[in-house]
Design an enzyme around this catalytic site. Structure first.
Site, short mmCIF file in Angstrom:
data_model
loop_
_atom_site.label_atom_id
_atom_site.label_comp_id
_atom_site.label_asym_id
_atom_site.label_seq_id
_atom_site.Cartn_x
_atom_site.Cartn_y
_atom_site.Cartn_z
N HIS A 95 0.82 -1.23 0.00
CA HIS A 95 0.00 0.00 0.00
C HIS A 95 0.84 1.27 0.00
O HIS A 95 0.34 2.36 -0.28
CB HIS A 95 -0.99 0.00 1.18
CG HIS A 95 -0.38 0.26 2.53
ND1 HIS A 95 -0.09 -0.74 3.43
CD2 HIS A 95 -0.02 1.42 3.13
CE1 HIS A 95 0.41 -0.21 4.54
NE2 HIS A 95 0.46 1.10 4.38
N ASP A 125 0.17 -7.65 1.38
CA ASP A 125 0.55 -6.24 1.49
C ASP A 125 2.06 -6.06 1.51
O ASP A 125 2.60 -5.30 2.33
CB ASP A 125 -0.08 -5.59 2.73
CG ASP A 125 -0.07 -4.06 2.64
OD1 ASP A 125 0.05 -3.54 1.51
OD2 ASP A 125 -0.15 -3.40 3.69
N GLY A 200 3.31 6.61 7.93
CA GLY A 200 4.68 6.84 7.47
C GLY A 200 5.62 5.74 7.91
O GLY A 200 6.66 5.51 7.30
N ASN A 201 5.24 5.02 9.00
CA ASN A 201 6.03 3.87 9.45
C ASN A 201 5.76 2.63 8.61
O ASN A 201 6.50 1.64 8.69
CB ASN A 201 5.73 3.53 10.91
CG ASN A 201 6.55 4.33 11.90
OD1 ASN A 201 6.04 5.26 12.52
ND2 ASN A 201 7.81 3.98 12.05
N SER A 202 4.69 2.65 7.81
CA SER A 202 4.34 1.48 7.01
C SER A 202 5.51 1.03 6.15
O SER A 202 6.11 1.83 5.44
CB SER A 202 3.15 1.79 6.10
OG SER A 202 1.97 1.91 6.84
N LEU A 259 -5.43 -26.16 -1.71
CA LEU A 259 -6.02 -27.41 -1.28
C LEU A 259 -7.29 -27.72 -2.06
O LEU A 259 -7.57 -28.87 -2.39
CB LEU A 259 -6.31 -27.34 0.22
CG LEU A 259 -6.64 -28.62 0.98
CD1 LEU A 259 -5.55 -29.67 0.78
CD2 LEU A 259 -6.81 -28.30 2.46
N GLY A 260 -8.08 -26.67 -2.34
CA GLY A 260 -9.29 -26.87 -3.14
C GLY A 260 -10.54 -27.15 -2.33
O GLY A 260 -11.34 -28.01 -2.71
#
Length: 458
Positions: A95, A125, A200-202, A259-260
């Site tokens: 992001h 992410d 801003g730390n992301s 796995l389905g």
């Protein structure tokens, strides 16, 4: 004399406390010295289209020509960590760079470089960037599986602005294995910690006291009114980040095991009905045709309690364990079927595309589905009605464009996969119970109401 002895003991205690405090401080100082040069600030330039109606809801189709669209430039700040000094690879959050037209990296020594995106993965992410630069420092990747609750951790990033870059904060690990924080569609297994992180730390670093990178900071929880730290921060464990990072660098994309099956949590009522001791595990609700699960004879109502040596307590555990294994990996499933424990060996495969799984349903030019709808998965993680077929049961029951589909019979709809599996299970003539939420927006307020509608399948 007695008074003198007391004074001496106090002095002696003070000396030891001072020595201990210095030793403790040095740990944090060393981590800051080691970590700071590996952390970068990321400035993303974005361009988006808006119109003069922006902020007042969706423009009615008949008035679209009256509100011309215009381009609007934006800037966002995030953080990243250098994980390969020779190749210039940087890991960050998806992001932070999503929809960026240009990306600038600012190093600890104030050098600036343009970055290219090597790969991104929305459901974890994570993203990997690359810069062409010499004399870089890289983080030492730690083993996040060894983290314990109560352990000290140190966060480094750029909260609120470039002028606060390389801010160092400290806290403890509050919990591990947190899921359903951002979205039920994401693969989440967060480290929760209380080191101060803010916008801003992301994408920034979370270190242990050995200076090892054990997490990538990702999000904070607040009271809903504030965007600032309230002592509840989340980081992606480094072991999982490394798995995604390797795929993005080597393949440009991410491959996960499949796995389905469709599955759900075990409620108290289900546990009682299935004669289970507790609500641990997940129940298989559907086995997809020609999937690894079908080939290994998994059945509806099987309860999966363990994969290899990992206990499966709920749906997030199963999704994460399967996804982070590579296609072709053989796993051992411990299952409860009709009150008996069964062990099955299953070889995972690559997940087919949605088009392959659900035929033409996802094709924009496809026909309407069995209940007279075309749907899409919206930006707010909801399955929304894209179009309603004229004279269909859905139109007669007043389902409208942009309504949210929340349930089909007993299936809670949280993804397109949920939706199409529930739709495919319906047969012509069936009466389906559809949960619908309508949001009416205006300039001054929005009104939300939910209802259930019985629709006859075409």
């Amino acid at each position: 004399m007695k008074f003198l002895i007391i004074i001496l003991l106090m002095l002696q205690s003070s000396v030891f406390a001072s020595s201990s405090k210095d030793s403790f401080n040095k740990k944090f100082i060393e981590v800051a010295k080691i970590g700071n040069p590996t952390v970068v600030s990321i400035i993303s330039e974005t361009v988006r289209e808006n119109d003069l109606f922006h902020g007042f809801g969706k423009i009615p189709k008949e008035f679209e020509d009256m509100f011309p669209r215009y381009k609007e430039k934006g800037r966002s700040l995030g953080s990243g960590v250098i994980i390969d000094k020779n190749e210039g690879y940087i890991i960050t959050n998806n992001h932070v760079v999503q929809n960026a037209e240009s990306i600038k990296i600012v190093l600890y020594d104030d050098r600036e470089f343009d970055a290219e995106i090597i790969g991104t993965h929305e459901n974890t992410d994570l993203a990997v960037l690359k810069i062409e630069a010499d004399n870089l420092s890289q983080a030492n990747l730690g083993n996040s599986d060894l983290l314990e609750v109560g352990e000290w951790v140190i966060a480094i990033g750029s909260p609120f602005g470039i002028n606060l870059n390389h801010t160092v904060t400290a806290g403890i690990v509050s919990a591990t294995g947190r899921s359903d924080v951002m979205s039920p569609q994401n693969f989440e297994n967060f480290i929760q910690h209380d080191a101060a992180i803010n916008p801003g730390n992301s994408g920034g670093a979370l270190f242990n006291l050995d200076g090892d990178l054990i997490g990538i900071n990702n999000a904070i929880a607040t009271d809903g009114w504030s965007r600032t730290n309230a002592g509840v921060g989340f980081a992606i464990p480094m072991n999982q980040a490394s798995r995604i990072m390797e795929d993005l660098i080597n393949l440009g994309d991410v491959t996960g095991g499949w796995l389905g099956i469709s599955f759900q949590e075990i409620t108290k009522n289900l546990a009682e009905a299935l004669d289970l001791d507790d609500t641990k595990g997940v129940m298989v609700t559907q086995v997809i045709a020609d999937s690894p699960a079908e080939k290994s004879d998994l059945k509806s109502k099987d309860v999966i309690t363990k994969i290899d040596d990992e206990k499966i307590n709920g749906t997030s555990d199963l999704r994460n364990v399967i996804f982070y294994k590579y296609p072709g990996t053989e796993v051992i499933l411990t299952i409860i079927r009709d009150g008996k424990k069964i062990v099955k060996s299953i070889t995972l495969e690559s997940r087919p595309t949605d088009e392959e799984l659900y035929g033409n349903y996802l094709n924009q030019n496809s026909d309407f589905d069995k209940i007279g709808l075309k749907v899409e998965f919206s930006d707010d993680d909801k399955v929304r009605v894209k179009e309603v077929k004229g004279d269909s049961s859905a139109e007669i029951e007043d389902i409208k464009e942009n309504d949210i589909i929340t349930q089909i019979d007993d299936t809670v709809i949280e993804s397109l996969e949920n939706y199409y599996e529930a739709i495919n299970a319906l047969e012509s003539g069936d009466i389906a119970l559809i949960g619908v939420t309508t949001i009416n927006k205006s300039s001054f307020f929005s009104q939300t109401y939910s209802r259930y509608i019985a629709i006859k399948v075409d």
